[in-house]
Design a protein around this motif. Structure first.
Motif, PDB file in Angstrom:
ATOM      1  N   ILE A  10      -9.066   2.077   2.874  1.00 16.27           N
ATOM      2  CA  ILE A  10      -9.915   0.743   3.125  1.00 16.27           C
ATOM      3  C   ILE A  10      -9.135  -0.345   2.658  1.00 16.27           C
ATOM      4  O   ILE A  10      -8.981  -1.454   3.146  1.00 16.27           O
ATOM      5  N   ALA A  11      -8.963  -0.348   1.385  1.00 12.56           N
ATOM      6  CA  ALA A  11      -8.241  -1.404   0.766  1.00 12.56           C
ATOM      7  C   ALA A  11      -6.879  -1.919   1.177  1.00 12.56           C
ATOM      8  O   ALA A  11      -6.514  -2.850   1.200  1.00 12.56           O
ATOM      9  N   LEU A  12      -6.007  -0.705   1.585  1.00 14.69           N
ATOM     10  CA  LEU A  12      -4.744  -0.926   2.330  1.00 14.69           C
ATOM     11  C   LEU A  12      -4.919  -1.810   3.521  1.00 14.69           C
ATOM     12  O   LEU A  12      -4.023  -2.597   3.686  1.00 14.69           O
ATOM     13  N   GLU A  13      -5.975  -1.687   4.320  1.00 12.85           N
ATOM     14  CA  GLU A  13      -6.192  -2.283   5.518  1.00 12.85           C
ATOM     15  C   GLU A  13      -6.407  -3.716   5.198  1.00 12.85           C
ATOM     16  O   GLU A  13      -6.208  -4.467   5.923  1.00 12.85           O
ATOM     17  N   ALA A  14      -7.340  -3.834   4.258  1.00 15.09           N
ATOM     18  CA  ALA A  14      -7.964  -5.187   3.887  1.00 15.09           C
ATOM     19  C   ALA A  14      -6.645  -5.910   3.398  1.00 15.09           C
ATOM     20  O   ALA A  14      -6.645  -7.302   3.842  1.00 15.09           O
TER      21      ALA A  14
END
Length: 310
Positions: free
Chosen positions: A197-201
């Motif tokens: 999720i953090a990589l996408e953000a």
């Protein structure tokens, strides 16, 4: 992820007769080939989670290398006394593999939501707490666990998650953080599948704002890599910690404790994004609950930009 973990245990067990698999009512097809080919290393007990933890501790005292696998909430809440006294107090190399970390079992309600599991395991002396981000890293964790002579809690996600880890050029090491994206103006600090999720953000912020945001993945939540507090957090203007766990006692708490001990001036730049301190009153899929709790790429993006403006 679970399939990879179990298949890796079987692979190791074929080479080492001391390696044992101990499950609790996991179904007739779980490791069926292992049961057929090396039955003396395969134990499937009934609905008796406290028993299998005590059993694993006794076998570890005799020199065996047990891997225990059952549902996360049962392994932590139901077996807490056995894990604390039988395993941790004796400092035994029992590997506890927990199915359904976080909100994986969302349709079953709050009794099956393992949102406090890392907090429960972190508080126990001698216990290592690990949450891999994908199946590839899970395999590395299982292999590395053979060189760890202390208790381990290994949190499983739902499986089928995209593979984002890469250990082709740099070997995996328990206890060391992984820089998924270099620290920029800000950095996300994550564990488990929240790293995805953090990589996408981070990608959203780069595409929309042109701002570079790093992502640091802590597969090992306890002991936490001290480089986080001493090297990486000081580089960023803002730090957002994202986890599929209660805001109490998980990765966010661990990072704040580490900074308080080693670099207290950094604590005021940290924001923790996790699950609120209440039992869930919602049902649905894992993603339904993550959306409800605000643990999404959009929420992480908005929170990071807010922290950078402060």
């Amino acid at each position: 992820m679970r399939k990879t973990a179990l298949n890796t245990i079987y692979e190791i067990a074929k080479q080492d007769s001391k390696v044992l698999f101990i499950g609790s009512d996991l179904g007739p097809d779980v490791l069926a080939e292992m049961k057929a080919t090396i039955p003396n290393q395969f134990f499937m007990e009934g609905v008796s989670e406290q028993h299998i933890v005590g059993m694993a501790a006794g076998l570890a005292l005799e020199g065996y290398k047990p891997f225990v696998n059952t549902i996360a909430t049962f392994l932590t809440r139901r077996c807490f006394e056995q894990v604390a006294i039988d395993v941790c107090q004796q400092n035994l190399p029992v590997r506890l593999i927990a199915n359904g970390g976080g909100a994986v079992y969302a349709p079953l309600g709050p009794t099956h939501l393992a949102v406090d599991d890392m907090a429960l395991m972190r508080v126990l002396p001698n216990m290592m707490v690990v949450a891999p981000c994908d199946a590839l890293e899970m395999r590395e964790v299982i292999l590395a666990s053979m060189n760890n002579r202390h208790p381990m809690y290994i949190r499983l996600a739902k499986g089928g998650d995209p593979v984002i880890s890469d250990y082709s050029s740099k070997p995996f090491k328990l206890g060391k953080l992984v820089v998924m994206k270099e620290v920029g103006d800000g950095v996300f600090v994550t564990t488990g599948v929240a790293t995805q999720i953090a990589l996408e953000a981070s990608r959203l912020i780069k595409n929309e704002m042109g701002i570079n945001i790093g992502v640091i993945h802590c597969h090992t939540v306890k002991p936490l890599d001290v480089d986080l507090a001493l090297e990486f957090i000081p580089k960023a203007k803002a730090v957002v910690i994202a986890e599929e766990h209660s805001r109490i006692g998980g990765l966010g708490s661990a990072v704040l404790e580490l900074c308080n001990d080693l670099n207290p001036t950094q604590s005021n730049k940290i924001f923790r994004l996790g699950i609120p301190d209440q039992f869930s009153d919602k049902y649905g899929s894992q993603n339904d609950l993550l959306n409800y709790w605000g643990i999404t790429a959009l929420k992480l993006k908005d929170q990071m930009l807010k922290q950078l403006r402060n």
